[in-house]
Design a protein around this motif. Sequence first.
Motif, PDB file in Angstrom:
ATOM      1  N   VAL A 148     -22.134  12.882  -7.702  1.00  0.00           N
ATOM      2  CA  VAL A 148     -22.640  11.716  -8.415  1.00  0.00           C
ATOM      3  C   VAL A 148     -22.728  11.979  -9.923  1.00  0.00           C
ATOM      4  N   VAL A 152     -30.224  13.390   7.793  1.00  0.00           N
ATOM      5  CA  VAL A 152     -29.403  14.294   6.977  1.00  0.00           C
ATOM      6  C   VAL A 152     -29.304  15.661   7.660  1.00  0.00           C
ATOM      7  N   LEU A 211     -20.113   0.453 -14.568  1.00  0.00           N
ATOM      8  CA  LEU A 211     -19.993   1.299 -13.379  1.00  0.00           C
ATOM      9  C   LEU A 211     -18.529   1.572 -13.027  1.00  0.00           C
ATOM     10  N   THR A 227     -34.021   7.804  -1.068  1.00  0.00           N
ATOM     11  CA  THR A 227     -33.323   6.529  -1.263  1.00  0.00           C
ATOM     12  C   THR A 227     -33.514   5.639  -0.038  1.00  0.00           C
ATOM     13  N   THR A 228     -33.346   6.241   1.120  1.00  0.00           N
ATOM     14  CA  THR A 228     -33.388   5.483   2.362  1.00  0.00           C
ATOM     15  C   THR A 228     -34.831   5.245   2.819  1.00  0.00           C
ATOM     16  N   LEU A 287     -31.923  -4.976   0.440  1.00  0.00           N
ATOM     17  CA  LEU A 287     -31.380  -4.076  -0.594  1.00  0.00           C
ATOM     18  C   LEU A 287     -31.180  -4.839  -1.909  1.00  0.00           C
ATOM     19  N   GLU A 346     -28.894   3.303   9.485  1.00  0.00           N
ATOM     20  CA  GLU A 346     -30.293   3.704   9.678  1.00  0.00           C
ATOM     21  C   GLU A 346     -31.224   2.506   9.553  1.00  0.00           C
ATOM     22  N   PHE A 351     -25.967   0.135  -4.258  1.00  0.00           N
ATOM     23  CA  PHE A 351     -25.225   1.368  -3.971  1.00  0.00           C
ATOM     24  C   PHE A 351     -24.267   1.725  -5.106  1.00  0.00           C
ATOM     25  N   LEU A 380     -21.476   7.096  -1.142  1.00  0.00           N
ATOM     26  CA  LEU A 380     -20.734   7.530   0.044  1.00  0.00           C
ATOM     27  C   LEU A 380     -21.574   7.402   1.307  1.00  0.00           C
ATOM     28  N   ALA A 414     -29.561  12.918  -1.999  1.00  0.00           N
ATOM     29  CA  ALA A 414     -28.949  11.584  -2.038  1.00  0.00           C
ATOM     30  C   ALA A 414     -29.416  10.716  -0.885  1.00  0.00           C
ATOM     31  N   HIS A 456     -17.858   6.078  -7.990  1.00  0.00           N
ATOM     32  CA  HIS A 456     -19.021   6.794  -7.460  1.00  0.00           C
ATOM     33  C   HIS A 456     -19.768   6.010  -6.388  1.00  0.00           C
ATOM     34  N   TRP A 474     -29.483   3.078 -12.779  1.00  0.00           N
ATOM     35  CA  TRP A 474     -28.616   4.268 -12.684  1.00  0.00           C
ATOM     36  C   TRP A 474     -28.036   4.555 -14.071  1.00  0.00           C
TER      37      TRP A 474
HETATM   38  C1  HEM Z   1     -30.542   2.742   0.748  1.00  0.00           C
HETATM   39  C2  HEM Z   1     -30.215   3.990   0.514  1.00  0.00           C
HETATM   40  C3  HEM Z   1     -29.326   4.441  -0.600  1.00  0.00           C
HETATM   41  C4  HEM Z   1     -29.159   3.907  -1.849  1.00  0.00           C
HETATM   42  C5  HEM Z   1     -29.851   2.692  -2.447  1.00  0.00           C
HETATM   43  C6  HEM Z   1     -28.167   4.737  -2.523  1.00  0.00           C
HETATM   44  C7  HEM Z   1     -27.721   4.517  -3.808  1.00  0.00           C
HETATM   45  C8  HEM Z   1     -26.746   5.256  -4.445  1.00  0.00           C
HETATM   46  C9  HEM Z   1     -26.305   5.045  -5.806  1.00  0.00           C
HETATM   47  C10 HEM Z   1     -26.858   3.978  -6.750  1.00  0.00           C
HETATM   48  C11 HEM Z   1     -25.333   5.946  -6.073  1.00  0.00           C
HETATM   49  C12 HEM Z   1     -24.573   6.116  -7.406  1.00  0.00           C
HETATM   50  C13 HEM Z   1     -23.499   5.089  -7.500  1.00  0.00           C
HETATM   51  C14 HEM Z   1     -22.792   5.028  -8.830  1.00  0.00           C
HETATM   52  O1  HEM Z   1     -22.893   5.956  -9.655  1.00  0.00           O
HETATM   53  O2  HEM Z   1     -22.072   4.032  -9.033  1.00  0.00           O
HETATM   54  C15 HEM Z   1     -25.155   6.747  -4.888  1.00  0.00           C
HETATM   55  C16 HEM Z   1     -24.257   7.782  -4.757  1.00  0.00           C
HETATM   56  C17 HEM Z   1     -24.183   8.594  -3.656  1.00  0.00           C
HETATM   57  N1  HEM Z   1     -24.903   8.477  -2.482  1.00  0.00           N
HETATM   58 FE1  HEM Z   1     -26.247   7.042  -2.048  1.00  0.00          FE
HETATM   59  N2  HEM Z   1     -27.763   5.732  -1.682  1.00  0.00           N
HETATM   60  C18 HEM Z   1     -28.446   5.592  -0.502  1.00  0.00           C
HETATM   61  C19 HEM Z   1     -28.347   6.390   0.616  1.00  0.00           C
HETATM   62  C20 HEM Z   1     -27.489   7.460   0.734  1.00  0.00           C
HETATM   63  C21 HEM Z   1     -27.343   8.281   1.907  1.00  0.00           C
HETATM   64  C22 HEM Z   1     -28.076   8.070   3.211  1.00  0.00           C
HETATM   65  C23 HEM Z   1     -26.423   9.239   1.604  1.00  0.00           C
HETATM   66  C24 HEM Z   1     -25.843  10.352   2.450  1.00  0.00           C
HETATM   67  C25 HEM Z   1     -26.400  11.013   3.324  1.00  0.00           C
HETATM   68  C26 HEM Z   1     -25.982   9.012   0.251  1.00  0.00           C
HETATM   69  C27 HEM Z   1     -25.021   9.760  -0.396  1.00  0.00           C
HETATM   70  C28 HEM Z   1     -24.531   9.499  -1.649  1.00  0.00           C
HETATM   71  C29 HEM Z   1     -23.521  10.307  -2.290  1.00  0.00           C
HETATM   72  C30 HEM Z   1     -22.834  11.532  -1.696  1.00  0.00           C
HETATM   73  C31 HEM Z   1     -23.294   9.740  -3.554  1.00  0.00           C
HETATM   74  C32 HEM Z   1     -22.342  10.237  -4.632  1.00  0.00           C
HETATM   75  C33 HEM Z   1     -21.018   9.541  -4.537  1.00  0.00           C
HETATM   76  C34 HEM Z   1     -20.077   9.916  -5.665  1.00  0.00           C
HETATM   77  O3  HEM Z   1     -20.512  10.218  -6.765  1.00  0.00           O
HETATM   78  O4  HEM Z   1     -18.864   9.915  -5.414  1.00  0.00           O
HETATM   79  N3  HEM Z   1     -26.640   7.929  -0.247  1.00  0.00           N
HETATM   80  N4  HEM Z   1     -26.030   6.302  -3.903  1.00  0.00           N
END
Ligand code: HEM
Lengths: 420, 107
Positions: free
Chosen positions: A102, A164, A64, A261-262, A298, A377, A361, A369, A257, A366, A307
């Motif tokens: 992502v 969102v 990662l 997920t949430t 989590l 939440e 997360f 965010l 995203a 990456h 992933w």
């Molecule tokens: C429990 C809920 C969530 C889980 C388990 C989760 C999990 C993840 C994971 C595994 C990644 C990819 C990380 C990687 O490649 O290393 C990711 C990326 C991302 N998540 Fe979440 N997520 C959650 C909730 C959210 C929420 C609520 C939002 C925004 C409203 C969000 C926005 C994003 C964004 C924008 C990325 C891309 C970041 C990047 O590539 O720079 N996620 N998330």
Amino acid sequence: MSDDRQETAVASCPFQSIGREYAAFEHEPMYAFFSRVRPLAPIFYSDEIGYWVVTRRVDALTALRDHERFSAEIATQPVQPWPQQITGYLKQRNFTNEAVQVACDPPRHTRIRQIAARFLNVRQFSLYEEQFRQLVNSYLDRIEGQDEADLVDAIFYEFPAQVVFLLLGEDGFDPRKIKQWGDLRLNMIWGKPSDAELEAGARDLADFWDYTVNLVEERKKKPGNDYPSFLLEKRAGDDSVLTENEIKSLVFGLLLAGHETTTNAAGNITLELLRHPKQWRRIVADPALIPNAVEEGLRFASSVVTWRRTAKEDVIVAGQEIPKGSKILIALGSANRDESHFDEPEEFDVERDNPRDHLSFGNGTHACLGAPLARLELRILLEELTRRFPNMTLVPDQEIEWTKTISFRGPDKLRVRLHG
Amino acid sequence: MIALKFILTDGSQKVVEATEGHSLMEVAIAQAVPGIIAECGGSMACVTCLVRFDPFMAERLGAPDHMEDEMLDFAAAERTENSRLSCQIKVCSWKHGATITVPATQI
Ligand code: HEM
């Protein structure tokens, strides 16, 4: 990469039989499978999906964090490639969504993330806390008088989507649209959709894209205090900062995203708490434990269990040589129960001292965010559920059905007796 | 050996020995300094490894680069003049004796 190189590597994989046992789309036996396999095989090859599967925390972290050698571009590509007519249809509908976060690599990723992070951050999210709490309570008011409820249907599905939409500046968004747009989307990319599902899914995807485009156009005319308006302001008409299509793609991506997920995380955590009533009683008695309970939930039952990355060059992962171009599935769910990092990893304990070391997360450049938003939440959900329904129990003997994708895991329904 | 003094959130102190070349964040994580989280592993994505330097050391460190500067504004903890992201600070001999304060919260 030539195909025979891949073949050779696969043939020399010492854990081939394990690969055959891995049921990538099934979630019921997943944790038991990984707890058996993890001590034996840090990595194995799955023929079913054509991926190397990484099982231990240390190797997961390495992959990662190393964006030089591991590309994220595969992150949102369909596990089962879409047929021509689907891509053709999307093209004809002007579906020009592009990889902006992502699923893209530096330097593009860095440029965009730097801008997005100025809105998607813990400070900004904390401004919404009271609004989120009111929203949660408005859902709970509706079921207050009932004996039983399905919490997924009653609140967990819609609430994160409404959150969102709040970030997008849309108050009280039409819940039927949330359901319609959400239903097939994950299955299209991470599941095994039928042709009919693909067709319907593509239509919904294009409809949601149209909505996104309109939203951004509206914010151009009438900016507000929201994410699209913020991005437009940063852009200030300069394509080298952000293009308009990138902004639309960012807005489109936010719901993907931040929704299921949430939703799934809320379902998983609540399910585990109610399956372990002693743990539930602990957080009822001491709500200050809730943030730690969220982390333990989590860790123990992540909503993102795997992933993806690809090798940008020949690499060694977990001692295994992997040729350039190989696809890698990082088993976050397995890493989260790695016995070399977590004591008694199969125990669910809201007072564990290091649950936050989970990889749910992701990690590295990456790293999610939205993590502070998801945490907020989930904390509010548990605070309000424990406050209003302290005696809540699971409806006994219910079969839990899990979502059928390789990455996302959560219960389809969660039936509870609200007052015990 | 380079000694660094962390002031923890409860007011207590923890002196850690560091070797040259690592980032301050890596040292803090390796030696389990409470309150440094570093969720993203040092890619300047999460802002959970914020620290405050003593004014003398802060001055010697100079200004953060553009990206760190931007990210510092989004930390959970209030930014002060001497706040920095510990993942961006390399350990080296002249940092011996630095006093580093961990903020009340990172999240
Ligand atoms: C429990 C809920 C969530 C889980 C388990 C989760 C999990 C993840 C994971 C595994 C990644 C990819 C990380 C990687 O490649 O290393 C990711 C990326 C991302 N998540 Fe979440 N997520 C959650 C909730 C959210 C929420 C609520 C939002 C925004 C409203 C969000 C926005 C994003 C964004 C924008 C990325 C891309 C970041 C990047 O590539 O720079 N996620 N998330």
